[in-house]
Design a protein around this motif. Structure first.
Motif, PDB file in Angstrom:
ATOM      1  N   ARG A  43      -0.484   9.384   5.929  1.00  0.00           N
ATOM      2  CA  ARG A  43      -1.530  10.404   6.065  1.00  0.00           C
ATOM      3  C   ARG A  43      -2.659   9.897   6.973  1.00  0.00           C
ATOM      4  O   ARG A  43      -3.138  10.608   7.845  1.00  0.00           O
ATOM      5  N   MET A  44      -3.070   8.636   6.739  1.00  0.00           N
ATOM      6  CA  MET A  44      -4.159   8.087   7.539  1.00  0.00           C
ATOM      7  C   MET A  44      -3.775   7.998   9.023  1.00  0.00           C
ATOM      8  O   MET A  44      -4.560   8.343   9.911  1.00  0.00           O
ATOM      9  N   ASN A  98      -4.949  -0.907  15.946  1.00  0.00           N
ATOM     10  CA  ASN A  98      -5.121  -2.361  16.143  1.00  0.00           C
ATOM     11  C   ASN A  98      -6.538  -2.808  15.817  1.00  0.00           C
ATOM     12  O   ASN A  98      -6.753  -3.900  15.308  1.00  0.00           O
ATOM     13  N   ASP A  99      -7.500  -1.943  16.137  1.00  0.00           N
ATOM     14  CA  ASP A  99      -8.904  -2.325  15.931  1.00  0.00           C
ATOM     15  C   ASP A  99      -9.344  -2.246  14.475  1.00  0.00           C
ATOM     16  O   ASP A  99     -10.229  -2.984  14.049  1.00  0.00           O
ATOM     17  N   TYR A 100      -8.785  -1.304  13.731  1.00  0.00           N
ATOM     18  CA  TYR A 100      -9.328  -1.054  12.391  1.00  0.00           C
ATOM     19  C   TYR A 100      -8.358  -1.325  11.246  1.00  0.00           C
ATOM     20  O   TYR A 100      -8.772  -1.383  10.101  1.00  0.00           O
ATOM     21  N   TRP A 101      -7.094  -1.458  11.538  1.00  0.00           N
ATOM     22  CA  TRP A 101      -6.136  -1.765  10.474  1.00  0.00           C
ATOM     23  C   TRP A 101      -5.728  -3.227  10.591  1.00  0.00           C
ATOM     24  O   TRP A 101      -5.409  -3.695  11.681  1.00  0.00           O
ATOM     25  N   GLY A 102      -5.689  -3.894   9.467  1.00  0.00           N
ATOM     26  CA  GLY A 102      -5.202  -5.266   9.476  1.00  0.00           C
ATOM     27  C   GLY A 102      -3.718  -5.292   9.809  1.00  0.00           C
ATOM     28  O   GLY A 102      -3.032  -4.271   9.711  1.00  0.00           O
ATOM     29  N   PRO A 103      -3.203  -6.470  10.205  1.00  0.00           N
ATOM     30  CA  PRO A 103      -1.789  -6.568  10.613  1.00  0.00           C
ATOM     31  C   PRO A 103      -0.823  -6.189   9.493  1.00  0.00           C
ATOM     32  O   PRO A 103       0.238  -5.622   9.764  1.00  0.00           O
ATOM     33  N   GLU A 104      -1.217  -6.469   8.234  1.00  0.00           N
ATOM     34  CA  GLU A 104      -0.317  -6.134   7.122  1.00  0.00           C
ATOM     35  C   GLU A 104      -0.131  -4.624   7.010  1.00  0.00           C
ATOM     36  O   GLU A 104       0.971  -4.128   6.797  1.00  0.00           O
ATOM     37  N   MET A 105      -1.247  -3.896   7.151  1.00  0.00           N
ATOM     38  CA  MET A 105      -1.159  -2.438   7.072  1.00  0.00           C
ATOM     39  C   MET A 105      -0.314  -1.889   8.217  1.00  0.00           C
ATOM     40  O   MET A 105       0.484  -0.968   8.042  1.00  0.00           O
ATOM     41  N   ARG A 106      -0.506  -2.469   9.393  1.00  0.00           N
ATOM     42  CA  ARG A 106       0.272  -1.992  10.544  1.00  0.00           C
ATOM     43  C   ARG A 106       1.758  -2.284  10.339  1.00  0.00           C
ATOM     44  O   ARG A 106       2.610  -1.440  10.627  1.00  0.00           O
ATOM     45  N   HIS A 136      -6.761   2.262  18.177  1.00  0.00           N
ATOM     46  CA  HIS A 136      -7.524   2.466  16.942  1.00  0.00           C
ATOM     47  C   HIS A 136      -6.883   1.711  15.783  1.00  0.00           C
ATOM     48  O   HIS A 136      -7.565   1.051  15.002  1.00  0.00           O
ATOM     49  N   MET A 151       0.848  -1.200   0.000  1.00  0.00           N
ATOM     50  CA  MET A 151       0.000   0.000   0.000  1.00  0.00           C
ATOM     51  C   MET A 151       0.882   1.248   0.000  1.00  0.00           C
ATOM     52  O   MET A 151       1.971   1.226   0.542  1.00  0.00           O
ATOM     53  N   LYS A 164      -0.026   7.259   1.763  1.00  0.00           N
ATOM     54  CA  LYS A 164      -1.403   7.178   2.212  1.00  0.00           C
ATOM     55  C   LYS A 164      -1.469   6.637   3.646  1.00  0.00           C
ATOM     56  O   LYS A 164      -2.211   7.147   4.474  1.00  0.00           O
ATOM     57  N   ARG A 168      -4.392   5.187  22.795  1.00  0.00           N
ATOM     58  CA  ARG A 168      -5.650   5.187  22.043  1.00  0.00           C
ATOM     59  C   ARG A 168      -5.394   5.195  20.534  1.00  0.00           C
ATOM     60  O   ARG A 168      -6.152   4.603  19.767  1.00  0.00           O
TER      61      ARG A 168
END
Lengths: 67, 970
Positions: free
Chosen positions: A8-9, A34-42, A32, A1, A5, A28
């Motif tokens: 920015r996010m 951890n709750d909304y981004w998949g592990p790959e994005m993180r 957020h 990705m 981006k 927090r």
């Protein structure tokens, strides 16, 4: 990705939590992500941060070890 | 008391409206009847099973008392009063069928029929005509009036009796695509005019002239129905007792003989309809009077725009191709499903478990949506499921979840009739949610006050006989600043409801919030520079909302589709809590949902981070429920959201997509980026009615079934679970839930997983109820019995929940959230000096896939750009000019419409037509919390143009190339 981006996010998320009361803003932000981004994005964000930490909001930097 | 009421036809017209007073007992034809005070004698008789003859009365309208057919005798009263306008009284003795009233009625009917054509057998209303019925009921056997030969006129003969042209005869008006107005058949009962006023609230119709000259007239001099203000809602057609206002479909197809009650598949109001048919041919859709969402009303889309179901563009056979360069090949269902299963399985084997995903649709039923997310979680074994709610109301989920504890509107639609001050923010109800708008307008005509917060002067600001108390025309992107400024006034002027806050919210959090919002930077005077909203107007609006009685907030995508969408939703929740406007009738926070099943799609676990019932996948307890039900291990990490899937596709890690009922290429922002994402995938499965824009990049096309062709449920914006009933067999062969099951089983066969064995959607609902606490008591038997039910419906609320947070918030204490305004990064500058915002209009629906394939295009054949005359003048743009609209994402061209509905500096367009592709212009900025795209703010430049851009021409060529279909192999 696209790293731009992701950066920015992540910075947008930090911008919100910076305004929230309490001493746990970094936690927090991490929560957020951890709750909304998949592990790959993180993982991509973390990898990008290694060379480009200066692009990241300070709160994001503090949140990185927690994600 | 008369005791043989049941089984009267539930749909009977009771003549006048229900009343709610104390019980009153009277005698009608010797039967004792007890009804609420305020009930008419006509309705009381109807409740006792006695139908008093009537023509001008109908129970959707106020009594009018003009036809004199419903006369009765009442002991102790002189003459023959009209039963529709006479309220019941205690001890009243009524006779509905005396010699006197029979004679009066026969005389009245004789006069009506003397000026009415007697072509009943060939009339479109034959068998469905109240005039015909009443002539029969009163026993009219002959008409004694004879016209003199030297000349007399009627309204229906083209020539008078002397042979001259009859100036009283007016030709049929068939300008509206869906119904005709035939003045020759009109009995001037005024039901149509009253329906237009009372039910729809448009006031397009009137009775012109007096006495014998009285005529129903649409609009002003020279207008016909099409050019008048008529919005084609159908209320007048519904009210007309004769063939004067008649559906063209009935004229063409005949009167229907059977009906099925079902739910509209357009917007989130979720109107109940009677689908009326002959055999399996749909003749018309009629709003169902007992529909709890719509109370017998409809709009042009649900009532008339269903022709897409049989449009020639509809694809009825499955198709496949290896690359998008190839034409489509029609194949059998077996081959298509096998092809798709092998592709998806192969991708997962080569690129990993997470390389594929699904997109569920807010247009599909709960049961279908549940199966599609189950496909991701139990077949693909990942959480890569998202829904088109991502791009509309995901911030509602986050914002209301944080503040109240659950993602849903707090009220039912009936609640608006108890509201005193209504705030409409970032919504355009007359266009987007027209049936709700009619209810709202009705309440406003009764005296409730309205505050509109919108960059445009939407119709709601000044519709017929109503004017908003305040219109705050904010600059796009400044919602949070406006909402915080309203709170600033309420807090600094001490207009908040301290008792409510102390009882229902966390007092410490409130104090932190109060300190934050009291800061002078949030004052209307300071924010005016940013928002463009005059400070005094905003102060007055805040005072009105806080002190005007029951305050209800309704909002739409103008709130959510921003970088700070979630923050604005929290700000709105703050306002409701500050003023104690939560937990009873007439108040609340009400997201107006764009599509029929946005609420349901969210409830069903479509989002990649949560299981059905809004339970995060990280929760072991929730996962365990589904793991035991499905026999698989569920990934505890969130999956990819739609924009993340596309980004991952462009970067090469996401390769396969099953997309049901959504057209992401047209509806998602930054079209070029979406196209690049789709083009990078190895297998795109589109499951839809039409070869939509996304299908230009698809390898498998699975033809879908319409809402008329399947069983299921939709959940509307008030959390109301309504049945969708199979009206006819699916023309494509399978209902959509069956197709998902076929695909799942084909893959499971390869992987060795346990197959799915649903034989009816009721079984899917059983599984939903068994796994999802808010749905615990929901099943098809309950829905048959009650018609509909609002979740939560479980042990705590066995009758469902019309209003939420009554005794306490779902999360316990209501939580005030700090809502700091942060300007979007999308800024105007020298290159792009104007702000574009987007929206919908009444006659078209979202990407237009359905409505563009109906006669609704007569009202809106293309997207146009609304631009203020000042902005137009400096650019040399005149009305109807072709203009180029450019942003940093892309450019397109369309025609300009000059209007002061938009402020200088702001332009507006719709996104209903793929050849305009407004989303070429929109950017990839999104809500900070949910990635909901920022559709509502794009910096643009507008200039004169010669016609379509090179991009539009290239797009059109690609689409045409991609849609080629090879004839089926022999």
């Amino acid at each position: 990705m696209s790293p731009d981006k992701l950066t920015r996010m992540a910075n947008q998320i930090a911008t919100f939590f910076r305004t929230q009361p309490g001493p746990d803003q970094a936690e927090r932000v991490a929560g957020h992500l951890n709750d909304y981004w998949g592990p790959e994005m993180r993982a991509e964000l973390k990898a990008h941060a290694e060379a480009h930490a200066d692009e990241l909001d300070d709160l994001v930097k503090r949140a990185l070890p927690l994600i | 008391m008369k005791d043989f009421i049941i089984p009267w036809d539930d749909d009977r017209d009771m003549g006048t409206r229900a009343a709610t007073g104390a019980p009153v007992t009277l005698s009608i034809d010797g039967f004792e009847v007890t009804v609420p005070e305020g009930t008419s004698v006509m309705r009381a008789a109807a409740l006792a099973g006695i139908a008093v003859p009537k023509l001008c009365a109908t129970d959707s309208l106020e009594a009018f008392g003009s036809c004199r057919l419903c006369v009765v005798e009442i002991e102790g009263r002189r003459g023959t009063p009209a039963s529709c306008t006479t309220p019941v009284g205690p001890g009243m003795v009524v006779r509905t069928q005396s010699e006197m009233v029979k004679s009066v009625r026969k005389g009245v009917m004789e006069l009506y029929i003397s000026d009415h054509p007697l072509d009943c057998l060939t009339c479109a209303a034959n068998g469905d005509c109240e005039l015909q019925d009443m002539a029969g009921v009163v026993g009219l056997r002959d008409v004694r009036y004879e016209a003199p030969e030297e000349g007399m006129r009627t309204h229906f003969a083209t020539r008078d009796t002397a042979g001259g042209l009859n100036p009283e005869w007016l030709p049929k008006d068939d300008s509206n695509p869906y119904f005709t107005y035939d003045p020759a058949k009109c009995i001037v009962c005024s039901r149509c005019v009253r329906a237009c006023e009372e039910v729809q609230g448009t006031f397009a119709l009137t009775i012109e002239g007096r006495g014998f000259e009285s005529r129903v007239s649409a609009g002003g001099v020279g207008d016909d129905f099409l050019t008048s203000d008529c919005v084609s809602c159908g209320a007048c057609v519904q009210a007309c007792p004769t063939a004067t206002l008649q559906e063209k479909s009935v004229i063409e197809l005949g009167t229907p003989t059977r009906s099925v009650i079902t739910t509209c598949a357009y917007c989130g109001v979720g109107c109940s309809f009677k689908a009326e048919l002959n055999g399996d041919e749909l003749v018309r859709m009629v709003p169902y009077k007992h529909g709890a969402a719509n109370r017998g009303h409809s709009c042009v889309k649900g009532r008339f725009a269903y022709g897409y179901a049989t449009h020639s563009d509809r694809i009825l056979n499955p198709m496949i191709r290896d690359t998008i360069e190839e034409p489509w090949r029609e194949v059998s269902w077996d081959e298509a499903i096998g092809f798709a299963a092998a592709k998806m399985r192969g991708i997962q084997q080569r690129h990993g478990r997470k390389s594929v995903g699904v997109i569920t649709s807010s247009r599909c039923t709960n049961e279908e949506t549940y199966l599609v997310q189950k496909m991701a979680r139990a077949v693909f074994l990942n959480n890569n499921t998202d829904t088109c709610a991502r791009v509309c109301h995901s911030p509602t989920g986050y914002g209301l979840g944080q503040t109240f504890g659950t993602s849903a509107g707090t009220q039912n639609f009936d609640s608006v009739m108890q509201a005193d001050v209504v705030v409409v923010i970032g919504a355009n109800p007359t266009d987007g949610h027209p049936v709700f708008a009619s209810r709202l307008k009705k309440r406003l005509r009764q005296g409730a006050k309205l505050i509109v917060i919108d960059p445009r002067r939407i119709d709601m600001v000044r519709p017929a006989h109503i004017e908003a108390s305040h219109h705050l025309p904010l600059r796009p992107g400044t919602n949070v600043a406006v909402v915080s400024a309203l709170a600033n006034v309420i807090v600094t002027e001490k207009l908040y409801d301290e008792a409510f806050i102390r009882a229902r919210c966390d007092w410490d959090e409130f104090q932190e919030y109060a300190e934050f919002v009291s800061d002078v930077r949030h004052s209307p005077e300071m924010t005016e520079i940013l928002t463009g909203v005059p400070a005094e107007e905003l102060r007055a609006a805040a005072r009105l909302f806080a002190t005007g009685g029951n305050g209800a907030i309704y909002y739409g995508l103008g709130v959510t589709e921003h970088s700070q969408g979630s923050t604005t939703v929290m700000g709105i929740a703050n306002l409701a809590m500050l003023t104690g406007n939560i937990g009873r009738e007439g108040v609340g926070v009400n997201p107006l949902r764009g599509q029929n099943n946005v609420q349901g799609a969210c409830d069903m676990g479509s989002f990649p981070h949560e299981l059905p019932g809004y339970r995060h996948v990280k929760g072991a307890e929730a996962r365990a429920i589904f793991e035991s039900a499905w026999g698989v291990e569920i990934d505890p990490e969130p999956g990819l959201r739609i924009p993340n899937m596309l980004d991952a596709a462009v970067s090469g890690s996401f390769k396969g997509l099953y997309c049901q009922g959504e057209d992401i290429l047209q509806s998602d922002p930054d079209t070029r980026h979406v196209a690049a994402g789709l083009a990078a995938m190895e297998c795109v499965i589109v499951h839809d009615l039409f070869l939509n824009e996304t299908a230009n990049y698809a390898h498998v096309f699975l033809p879908g079934s319409t809402f008329l062709e399947k069983d299921g449920t939709f959940t509307n914006a008030e959390r109301r679970i309504n049945r969708v009933r199979k009206v006819m067999a699916p023309r494509n062969g399978y209902a959509d839930w069956e197709i998902t099951q076929l695909l799942a089983n084909a893959i499971l066969k390869e992987t060795g997983g346990a197959g799915w064995h649903y034989t009816h959607p009721a079984q899917i609902m059983e599984e939903i109820a068994a796994t999802t606490p808010g749905f615990a008591h929901v099943d098809y038997a309950l829905l048959e019995e009650r018609g509909s039910v609002q979740w939560p419906c479980n042990d705590d609320a066995p009758d469902g929940s019309p209003i939420m947070h009554v005794d306490g918030f779902v999360r316990g204490k209501g939580r005030f959230m700090i809502t700091e305004y942060v300007a979007t990064e999308e800024r105007t500058g020298p290159r792009f000096p104007l702000l574009l915002t987007t929206g919908r209009i009444l006659s078209q629906y979202n990407v237009g896939a359905q409505t563009r394939r109906t006669d609704n295009t007569i009202w809106h054949a293309e997207d146009v750009l609304e631009i203020h005359p000042h902005d137009a003048e400096v650019r040399g743009i005149t009305e109807g000019s072709w203009v180029k609209l450019a942003s940093r994402s892309g450019e397109t061209s369309l025609r300009a419409h000059l209007t002061d509905r938009v402020s200088p500096g702001v332009v507006y367009t719709t996104f209903h037509h793929p050849d305009t592709q407004a989303n070429v212009i929109t950017t990839d900025f999104s809500d900070w919390a949910t990635n909901c795209p920022e559709y509502k703010v794009t910096a643009v430049q507008v200039g004169l143009s010669n016609g379509p851009t090179a991009w539009q021409e290239a797009y059109e060529a690609q689409a045409e190339h991609s849609r080629r279909i090879l004839p089926a192999a022999e």
